[in-house]
Scaffold this motif. Structure first.
Motif, PDB file in Angstrom:
ATOM      1  N   TYR A   1       6.836   0.834  -6.214  1.00 44.41           N
ATOM      2  CA  TYR A   1       6.305   0.160  -5.142  1.00 44.41           C
ATOM      3  C   TYR A   1       4.917   0.375  -4.980  1.00 44.41           C
ATOM      4  O   TYR A   1       4.081  -0.221  -4.754  1.00 44.41           O
TER       5      TYR A   1
ATOM      6  N   ASP B   1       3.014  -1.108  -7.637  1.00 48.30           N
ATOM      7  CA  ASP B   1       2.647  -2.562  -7.435  1.00 48.30           C
ATOM      8  C   ASP B   1       1.566  -2.837  -6.460  1.00 48.30           C
ATOM      9  O   ASP B   1       0.660  -3.484  -6.712  1.00 48.30           O
ATOM     10  N   VAL B   2       1.461  -1.728  -5.571  1.00 44.75           N
ATOM     11  CA  VAL B   2       0.423  -1.729  -4.533  1.00 44.75           C
ATOM     12  C   VAL B   2      -1.097  -1.555  -5.333  1.00 44.75           C
ATOM     13  O   VAL B   2      -1.876  -2.304  -5.074  1.00 44.75           O
TER      14      VAL B   2
ATOM     15  N   GLU C   1      -0.246  -6.340  -6.600  1.00 45.31           N
ATOM     16  CA  GLU C   1       0.831  -7.313  -6.871  1.00 45.31           C
ATOM     17  C   GLU C   1       1.571  -7.156  -5.369  1.00 45.31           C
ATOM     18  O   GLU C   1       2.650  -8.080  -5.193  1.00 45.31           O
ATOM     19  N   ARG C   2       1.281  -6.207  -4.559  1.00 41.89           N
ATOM     20  CA  ARG C   2       2.029  -5.998  -3.304  1.00 41.89           C
ATOM     21  C   ARG C   2       1.017  -5.564  -2.550  1.00 41.89           C
ATOM     22  O   ARG C   2       0.247  -4.586  -2.738  1.00 41.89           O
ATOM     23  N   ARG C   3       1.106  -5.806  -1.027  1.00 47.36           N
ATOM     24  CA  ARG C   3       0.268  -5.035  -0.193  1.00 47.36           C
ATOM     25  C   ARG C   3       0.958  -4.197   0.770  1.00 47.36           C
ATOM     26  O   ARG C   3       2.031  -4.566   1.368  1.00 47.36           O
ATOM     27  N   ASP C   4       0.449  -3.136   0.800  1.00 43.87           N
ATOM     28  CA  ASP C   4       0.829  -2.310   1.972  1.00 43.87           C
ATOM     29  C   ASP C   4       0.075  -1.997   3.083  1.00 43.87           C
ATOM     30  O   ASP C   4      -1.318  -1.850   2.705  1.00 43.87           O
TER      31      ASP C   4
END
Length: 228
Positions: A172, A175-176, A180-183
């Motif tokens: 996770y 990815d952030v 590729e992913r937003r937290d």
């Protein structure tokens, strides 16, 4: 000018003057607790910062305790809490409560060469107004003024709970970092120039991040080794 900030030095302000950053004072403690509770409803009661804790922060390191005032209402709408310490990057994993002296900042080291970001919060009703940006700017100004090496903190990856059942925390966070992913927390801090040093298991008791913290670092580019 409101009586709420007469005699208070403005450390930063939004260009239109609507919001200002000041050093927190004892009379702000109840309002600081109210902001804390509004910002972190899923944090355990044992780890929430109350007025008693904010008063202790001010007693140990007043310069590191910041509040944002709404000049239209004279209300405290955001805050940040920091103290000085020495950092051993080989052993960065820590429990929040131990590092902060049970949230009282009794662990503050007046000679510490790093600033530790214990807390930052913007009241939900005041989000989207650039207040976190004001607070981070004031924090970095303090670091430069004290000639510290930089800023460290345990970021709460609050978006992790949505995928925790099928995605390891390590993937996770990667990815952030890759975008590729937003937290909602970590992505913002990365955008402010912080880097990820490592993952902290059992950092605190908050299900939104499944108790994980992410150790983040901002290095002061103006740091002068040996200067006081």
């Amino acid at each position: 000018m409101s009586a709420a900030f007469i005699g208070r030095t403005v450390l930063a302000s939004r260009p239109d003057g609507r919001y200002v950053v000041v050093q927190a004072r004892t009379e702000d403690a109840p309002a600081l607790e109210a902001v804390q509770r509004a910002c972190f409803p899923s944090l355990s009661e044992d780890e929430i910062a109350t007025a008693r804790h904010f008063l202790s922060h001010q007693a140990h390191f007043p310069e590191g305790q910041l509040a944002v005032l709404d000049t239209a209402t004279a209300q405290v709408v955001a805050s940040s809490s920091d103290f000085r310490l020495r950092v051993n990057f080989a052993h960065y994993a820590h429990a929040y409560m131990k590092e902060t002296g049970d949230n009282l900042f009794t662990t503050h080291d007046p000679d510490g060469d790093w600033l530790y970001g214990a807390d930052i919060g913007v009241h939900p009703d005041a989000r989207g107004q650039g207040l976190a940006t004001l607070l981070y700017g004031a924090r970095h100004d303090l670091i430069r003024r004290l000639n510290l090496k930089g800023h460290v903190a345990g970021a709460m990856p609050k978006g992790y709970c949505a995928v925790a059942d099928h995605l390891p925390i390590e993937q996770y966070v990667l990815d952030v970092i890759r975008g590729e992913r937003r937290d909602p927390v970590l992505s913002v801090q990365l955008g402010r120039g912080y880097g990820v040093w490592g993952i902290i298991p059992d950092y605190l008791d908050d299900d939104s991040c499944r108790n994980h913290g992410v150790f983040i670092v901002w290095r002061n580019p103006a740091h002068r080794p040996g200067a006081r």
